[in-house]
Design a protein around this motif. Structure first.
Motif, short mmCIF file in Angstrom:
data_model
loop_
_atom_site.label_atom_id
_atom_site.label_comp_id
_atom_site.label_asym_id
_atom_site.label_seq_id
_atom_site.Cartn_x
_atom_site.Cartn_y
_atom_site.Cartn_z
N ASP A 193 7.81 -6.05 -10.07
CA ASP A 193 8.95 -6.84 -10.52
C ASP A 193 9.83 -7.28 -9.34
O ASP A 193 11.03 -7.44 -9.48
CB ASP A 193 9.77 -6.07 -11.55
CG ASP A 193 10.38 -4.80 -11.01
OD1 ASP A 193 10.02 -4.39 -9.88
OD2 ASP A 193 11.23 -4.21 -11.70
N TYR A 194 9.19 -7.51 -8.19
CA TYR A 194 9.94 -7.89 -7.00
C TYR A 194 10.81 -9.12 -7.22
O TYR A 194 11.86 -9.27 -6.62
CB TYR A 194 8.99 -8.15 -5.82
CG TYR A 194 8.17 -9.40 -5.97
CD1 TYR A 194 8.59 -10.60 -5.43
CD2 TYR A 194 6.98 -9.39 -6.70
CE1 TYR A 194 7.85 -11.75 -5.59
CE2 TYR A 194 6.24 -10.53 -6.86
CZ TYR A 194 6.67 -11.70 -6.31
OH TYR A 194 5.95 -12.85 -6.48
N HIS A 195 10.39 -10.01 -8.10
CA HIS A 195 11.17 -11.22 -8.32
C HIS A 195 12.52 -10.93 -8.96
O HIS A 195 13.42 -11.74 -8.90
CB HIS A 195 10.38 -12.23 -9.14
CG HIS A 195 10.11 -11.78 -10.54
ND1 HIS A 195 9.48 -10.62 -10.84
CD2 HIS A 195 10.44 -12.34 -11.71
CE1 HIS A 195 9.41 -10.48 -12.15
NE2 HIS A 195 9.97 -11.51 -12.69
N ASN A 196 12.69 -9.74 -9.55
CA ASN A 196 13.99 -9.37 -10.10
C ASN A 196 15.06 -9.38 -9.00
O ASN A 196 16.22 -9.64 -9.26
CB ASN A 196 13.96 -7.97 -10.71
CG ASN A 196 13.16 -7.92 -11.98
OD1 ASN A 196 12.75 -8.95 -12.50
ND2 ASN A 196 12.94 -6.73 -12.47
N THR B 288 0.81 -1.22 0.00
CA THR B 288 0.00 0.00 0.00
C THR B 288 0.84 1.27 0.00
O THR B 288 0.34 2.35 -0.31
CB THR B 288 -0.97 0.04 1.19
OG1 THR B 288 -0.23 -0.06 2.40
CG2 THR B 288 -2.00 -1.07 1.08
N ASN B 289 2.09 1.16 0.32
CA ASN B 289 2.99 2.31 0.27
C ASN B 289 3.91 2.25 -0.94
O ASN B 289 4.92 2.95 -0.99
CB ASN B 289 3.79 2.41 1.57
CG ASN B 289 2.92 2.84 2.72
OD1 ASN B 289 2.52 4.00 2.79
ND2 ASN B 289 2.56 1.90 3.59
N ASP B 290 3.57 1.40 -1.90
CA ASP B 290 4.33 1.24 -3.15
C ASP B 290 5.81 0.91 -2.89
O ASP B 290 6.69 1.35 -3.61
CB ASP B 290 4.22 2.50 -4.03
CG ASP B 290 2.80 2.74 -4.49
OD1 ASP B 290 2.11 1.74 -4.81
OD2 ASP B 290 2.37 3.90 -4.53
N LEU B 291 6.05 0.11 -1.85
CA LEU B 291 7.42 -0.28 -1.52
C LEU B 291 7.78 -1.66 -2.07
O LEU B 291 8.93 -2.06 -2.01
CB LEU B 291 7.61 -0.26 0.00
CG LEU B 291 7.43 1.11 0.65
CD1 LEU B 291 7.46 0.99 2.17
CD2 LEU B 291 8.50 2.08 0.16
N LEU B 292 6.80 -2.37 -2.58
CA LEU B 292 7.02 -3.68 -3.18
C LEU B 292 6.53 -3.60 -4.62
O LEU B 292 5.34 -3.55 -4.87
CB LEU B 292 6.28 -4.78 -2.42
CG LEU B 292 6.51 -6.20 -2.88
CD1 LEU B 292 7.97 -6.60 -2.69
CD2 LEU B 292 5.62 -7.16 -2.11
#
Length: 148
Positions: free
Chosen positions: A77-80, A70-74
């Motif tokens: 493309d997290y799997h990169n 919700t804070n756009d921290l994840l």
């Protein structure tokens, strides 16, 4: 959680259509914007599929992931950042190609690969969706593999 990220467009479209009925407009498809309108008390009011509702419920019950998303921290493309391709492939081009395929990015023109066999091997290992794997080099390697 990864399925929820893959379903982001569907979630955004559902929120957008719900808000348009109420003469409101959502500013962007960022998670922080989406979760200004969707919360644990009202997510069932939207036209989400049962799978998305279940994923949202799990997200609302997981405070750390909820905070990150919700804070756009994840990012989508997290799997990169977790991908073993970073360590197993020497070519930045090949790593970038694999990450694009895994994050379902549409590749508009053929990507050149430095080691198509390694890329193919990795994509097979992770059961990648080849719909997003646009590379003539990879296609040639696929033909070579079927000839063997």
């Amino acid at each position: 959680m990864s399925q929820l990220i893959l379903d982001k467009k569907e979630i955004f479209d559902d929120v957008k259509s719900y808000l348009s009925i109420q003469d409101e407009v959502i500013e962007s498809d960022a998670w922080s914007c989406i979760f200004q309108y969707v919360d644990i008390n009202n997510f069932e009011d939207f036209a989400f599929s049962d799978r998305i509702e279940a994923d949202l419920e799990r997200l609302f019950n997981h405070p750390i992931l909820f905070y990150l998303i919700t804070n756009d921290l994840l990012c989508e493309d997290y799997h990169n950042y977790l991908s073993p391709t970073f360590f197993s492939l020497n070519s930045p081009k090949d790593r970038s190609f694999i990450n694009k395929v895994l994050s379902h990015q549409v590749i508009k023109r053929s990507e050149q690969l430095e080691n198509p066999l390694k890329v193919l091997t990795y994509l097979n290992q992770v059961n990648a969706d080849y719909t997003y794997a646009y590379s003539v080099d990879l296609l040639i390697e696929l033909f070579r593999q079927t000839d063997v």
